[in-house]
Scaffold this motif. Structure first.
Motif, PDB file in Angstrom:
ATOM      1  N   LEU A 127       0.121   2.281 -12.869  1.00  0.00           N
ATOM      2  CA  LEU A 127      -0.476   0.968 -13.110  1.00  0.00           C
ATOM      3  C   LEU A 127       0.291  -0.146 -12.406  1.00  0.00           C
ATOM      4  O   LEU A 127       0.190  -1.310 -12.794  1.00  0.00           O
ATOM      5  N   HIS A 128       1.069   0.191 -11.390  1.00  0.00           N
ATOM      6  CA  HIS A 128       1.732  -0.849 -10.617  1.00  0.00           C
ATOM      7  C   HIS A 128       0.661  -1.721  -9.947  1.00  0.00           C
ATOM      8  O   HIS A 128      -0.386  -1.223  -9.519  1.00  0.00           O
ATOM      9  N   MET A 129       0.923  -3.018  -9.864  1.00  0.00           N
ATOM     10  CA  MET A 129      -0.106  -3.963  -9.434  1.00  0.00           C
ATOM     11  C   MET A 129       0.423  -4.943  -8.399  1.00  0.00           C
ATOM     12  O   MET A 129       1.631  -5.128  -8.249  1.00  0.00           O
ATOM     13  N   CYS A 130      -0.530  -5.586  -7.727  1.00  0.00           N
ATOM     14  CA  CYS A 130      -0.221  -6.682  -6.815  1.00  0.00           C
ATOM     15  C   CYS A 130      -1.126  -7.856  -7.167  1.00  0.00           C
ATOM     16  O   CYS A 130      -2.350  -7.705  -7.201  1.00  0.00           O
ATOM     17  N   PHE A 131      -0.518  -8.993  -7.468  1.00  0.00           N
ATOM     18  CA  PHE A 131      -1.257 -10.217  -7.766  1.00  0.00           C
ATOM     19  C   PHE A 131      -1.136 -11.148  -6.556  1.00  0.00           C
ATOM     20  O   PHE A 131      -0.020 -11.521  -6.177  1.00  0.00           O
ATOM     21  N   THR A 132      -2.248 -11.510  -5.951  1.00  0.00           N
ATOM     22  CA  THR A 132      -2.209 -12.408  -4.807  1.00  0.00           C
ATOM     23  C   THR A 132      -2.978 -13.687  -5.109  1.00  0.00           C
ATOM     24  O   THR A 132      -3.985 -13.671  -5.818  1.00  0.00           O
ATOM     25  N   GLY A 133      -2.488 -14.778  -4.563  1.00  0.00           N
ATOM     26  CA  GLY A 133      -3.142 -16.059  -4.770  1.00  0.00           C
ATOM     27  C   GLY A 133      -2.166 -17.194  -4.558  1.00  0.00           C
ATOM     28  O   GLY A 133      -0.956 -16.982  -4.419  1.00  0.00           O
ATOM     29  N   LEU A 193       8.036  -5.470 -14.802  1.00  0.00           N
ATOM     30  CA  LEU A 193       8.887  -6.200 -13.864  1.00  0.00           C
ATOM     31  C   LEU A 193       7.974  -6.988 -12.926  1.00  0.00           C
ATOM     32  O   LEU A 193       7.169  -6.404 -12.197  1.00  0.00           O
ATOM     33  N   PHE A 194       8.097  -8.309 -12.941  1.00  0.00           N
ATOM     34  CA  PHE A 194       7.265  -9.194 -12.133  1.00  0.00           C
ATOM     35  C   PHE A 194       8.125  -9.755 -11.007  1.00  0.00           C
ATOM     36  O   PHE A 194       9.081 -10.493 -11.260  1.00  0.00           O
ATOM     37  N   ILE A 195       7.801  -9.398  -9.761  1.00  0.00           N
ATOM     38  CA  ILE A 195       8.574  -9.844  -8.592  1.00  0.00           C
ATOM     39  C   ILE A 195       7.755 -10.875  -7.844  1.00  0.00           C
ATOM     40  O   ILE A 195       6.783 -10.538  -7.161  1.00  0.00           O
ATOM     41  N   ASP A 196       8.126 -12.143  -7.981  1.00  0.00           N
ATOM     42  CA  ASP A 196       7.386 -13.213  -7.329  1.00  0.00           C
ATOM     43  C   ASP A 196       7.804 -13.322  -5.858  1.00  0.00           C
ATOM     44  O   ASP A 196       8.975 -13.140  -5.518  1.00  0.00           O
ATOM     45  N   GLU A 197       6.841 -13.600  -5.012  1.00  0.00           N
ATOM     46  CA  GLU A 197       7.060 -13.692  -3.565  1.00  0.00           C
ATOM     47  C   GLU A 197       7.832 -12.465  -3.065  1.00  0.00           C
ATOM     48  O   GLU A 197       8.861 -12.555  -2.394  1.00  0.00           O
ATOM     49  N   ALA A 198       7.270 -11.300  -3.394  1.00  0.00           N
ATOM     50  CA  ALA A 198       7.945 -10.029  -3.112  1.00  0.00           C
ATOM     51  C   ALA A 198       8.180  -9.792  -1.633  1.00  0.00           C
ATOM     52  O   ALA A 198       9.090  -9.040  -1.259  1.00  0.00           O
ATOM     53  N   TYR A 199       7.395 -10.421  -0.755  1.00  0.00           N
ATOM     54  CA  TYR A 199       7.550 -10.198   0.688  1.00  0.00           C
ATOM     55  C   TYR A 199       8.894 -10.674   1.212  1.00  0.00           C
ATOM     56  O   TYR A 199       9.332 -10.260   2.276  1.00  0.00           O
ATOM     57  N   TYR A 200       9.577 -11.539   0.465  1.00  0.00           N
ATOM     58  CA  TYR A 200      10.889 -11.996   0.920  1.00  0.00           C
ATOM     59  C   TYR A 200      11.960 -10.900   0.782  1.00  0.00           C
ATOM     60  O   TYR A 200      13.079 -11.071   1.290  1.00  0.00           O
ATOM     61  N   ALA A 237      -1.636 -13.916  -0.317  1.00  0.00           N
ATOM     62  CA  ALA A 237      -2.359 -12.717   0.105  1.00  0.00           C
ATOM     63  C   ALA A 237      -1.984 -12.282   1.515  1.00  0.00           C
ATOM     64  O   ALA A 237      -1.730 -11.091   1.752  1.00  0.00           O
ATOM     65  N   ASP A 238      -1.936 -13.215   2.473  1.00  0.00           N
ATOM     66  CA  ASP A 238      -1.665 -12.819   3.852  1.00  0.00           C
ATOM     67  C   ASP A 238      -0.254 -12.269   4.012  1.00  0.00           C
ATOM     68  O   ASP A 238      -0.028 -11.286   4.733  1.00  0.00           O
ATOM     69  N   ARG A 239       0.700 -12.861   3.316  1.00  0.00           N
ATOM     70  CA  ARG A 239       2.078 -12.381   3.421  1.00  0.00           C
ATOM     71  C   ARG A 239       2.257 -11.034   2.725  1.00  0.00           C
ATOM     72  O   ARG A 239       3.039 -10.191   3.182  1.00  0.00           O
ATOM     73  N   PHE A 243       3.559  -7.521   4.326  1.00  0.00           N
ATOM     74  CA  PHE A 243       4.615  -6.771   3.641  1.00  0.00           C
ATOM     75  C   PHE A 243       4.202  -5.309   3.454  1.00  0.00           C
ATOM     76  O   PHE A 243       4.990  -4.391   3.712  1.00  0.00           O
ATOM     77  N   PHE A 244       2.971  -5.074   3.031  1.00  0.00           N
ATOM     78  CA  PHE A 244       2.506  -3.708   2.814  1.00  0.00           C
ATOM     79  C   PHE A 244       2.369  -2.949   4.132  1.00  0.00           C
ATOM     80  O   PHE A 244       2.629  -1.741   4.184  1.00  0.00           O
ATOM     81  N   GLN A 245       1.965  -3.629   5.182  1.00  0.00           N
ATOM     82  CA  GLN A 245       1.873  -2.972   6.487  1.00  0.00           C
ATOM     83  C   GLN A 245       3.239  -2.507   6.969  1.00  0.00           C
ATOM     84  O   GLN A 245       3.364  -1.455   7.603  1.00  0.00           O
ATOM     85  N   SER A 246       4.268  -3.277   6.655  1.00  0.00           N
ATOM     86  CA  SER A 246       5.626  -2.924   7.068  1.00  0.00           C
ATOM     87  C   SER A 246       6.284  -1.944   6.106  1.00  0.00           C
ATOM     88  O   SER A 246       7.295  -1.326   6.453  1.00  0.00           O
ATOM     89  N   ASN A 247       5.726  -1.801   4.899  1.00  0.00           N
ATOM     90  CA  ASN A 247       6.297  -0.918   3.883  1.00  0.00           C
ATOM     91  C   ASN A 247       5.193  -0.066   3.266  1.00  0.00           C
ATOM     92  O   ASN A 247       4.778  -0.288   2.123  1.00  0.00           O
TER      93      ASN A 247
END
Length: 355
Positions: A127-133, A193-200, A237-239, A243-247
């Motif tokens: 149930l790991h999730m990604c919230f974009t917005g 665990l909520f990781i905000d701005e995870a792409y950093y 969303a774009d970032r 991030f997912f493309q690189s990981n």
């Protein structure tokens, strides 16, 4: 299975999931009798699970506290439905099985693996999730409610939320990142665990950056402990796509993607009404229309942050109201006057002067 690269320390052994253990007992009994034995008092219908878990109260709070976000709320109800049905399946000995690849502390995978070949032998859904917005669209609030839902339906043990950013996970020198990341994971275990701005976390332009080490630890824990921890990654969303493309390993572990749309002006007005009511304020005659006009101007400005910008605007309106009342020192103000934002408190914004 090889020994894990990273071990999350535990102060005491964690209790195994009750539904899994009950399911194992049902399967064993069924092997003797030829059919599963449903324990007395076990839920037999969706209504039974909802009544026992009281999860509908959390979803009702979500509907009441958050304006709009219909697609997000629908997906959360879908996830809740999946967990409800999983509990009913477990009552009949279907699907949920104990994890043979788990060590004594309930946290670190041991050798042996599972019949499915998955690390740790977990048969529970990921149930790991990604919230974009954009900022201010309710991502953190929804994550808090999600943690409560997961806890009430038995997917996690505690149901607490640990919100972090890159600085909480990534160290500044060699050997600093692993203990920082593992400490955060230890605090989050049993919850969300909520990781905000995870792409950093990922900065390929800096070859001396230690974010990749944090990502590797997260990947392993997300796989091996998905029956006791849900990770939610959040950001633009774009970032997040980059991030997912690189990981790709991280992308493959995210089961649910929820997009949080910007609020419409009408929804922002509803949010402003709610925020004021919570603080014991309300709009006076013509003030709500003035705030509607303010929002129209503010939306044209850069860095608009939805509900967050609404809160900031209302705070400034309260400051102007306080200054207005303070100027008349000898007047005895009524409770109604102390609780009302007038048109001048709204139109005092510099946006109207610049329009």
């Amino acid at each position: 299975m090889n020994a894990p690269l990273y071990r999350i320390p535990s102060a005491a052994p964690a209790a195994r999931d009750e539904a899994q253990l009950n399911a194992a007992a049902i399967v064993a009994a069924g092997a003797v009798t030829g059919h599963p034995i449903v324990p007395e008092g076990a839920p037999r219908s969706v209504g039974d699970v909802l009544a026992q878990s009281q999860v509908e109260a959390v979803m009702d709070e979500l509907d009441r506290d958050l304006v709009g976000l219909a697609p997000v709320k629908a997906r959360i109800r879908d996830i809740a439905a999946l967990l409800v049905v999983d509990k009913l399946r477990a009552v009949h000995g279907l699907g949920a099985r104990p994890s043979p690849g788990r060590s004594q502390d309930g946290l670190t995978p041991s050798g042996g693996g599972s019949p499915s070949g998955e690390p740790g032998g977990s048969f529970r859904p990921s149930l790991h999730m990604c919230f974009t917005g954009n900022p201010g669209t309710g991502k953190t609030t929804v994550a808090m409610r999600m943690a409560q839902i997961l806890h009430r339906l038995g997917h996690v043990r505690k149901g607490h939320l640990v919100a972090v950013t890159r600085d909480d996970l990534v160290g500044q020198y060699i050997g600093h990142t692993a203990p920082k990341t593992k400490e955060v994971l230890k605090k989050a275990m049993g919850g969300v665990l909520f990781i905000d701005e995870a792409y950093y976390l990922y900065r390929p332009e800096n070859e001396r950056d230690y974010g990749q080490e944090a990502i590797e630890i997260l990947l392993q824990v997300m796989e091996n402990h998905r029956d006791d921890l849900v990770v939610i990654l959040a950001g633009y969303a774009d970032r997040m796509d980059t991030f997912f493309q690189s990981n790709p390993g991280m992308s493959s572990r995210i089961a649910h993607h929820l997009d949080f749309p910007d609020y419409a002006v009408g929804e922002l007005l509803q949010i402003s009404d709610s925020m004021l009511a919570q603080q014991g304020y309300h709009f006076g005659e013509g003030a709500r229309e003035a705030f509607d006009a303010y929002l129209g101007l503010r939306l044209k400005q850069p860095h608009f942050a939805n509900a967050r910008s609404v809160r900031n605007a209302l705070d400034r309106a309260r400051l102007r109201q306080a200054s207005r009342l303070f100027a008349d020192r000898d007047r005895a103000w009524t409770a109604e006057e102390l609780s009302t934002l007038d048109v001048q408190d709204i139109r005092g914004s510099r946006l109207f002067a610049a329009a």
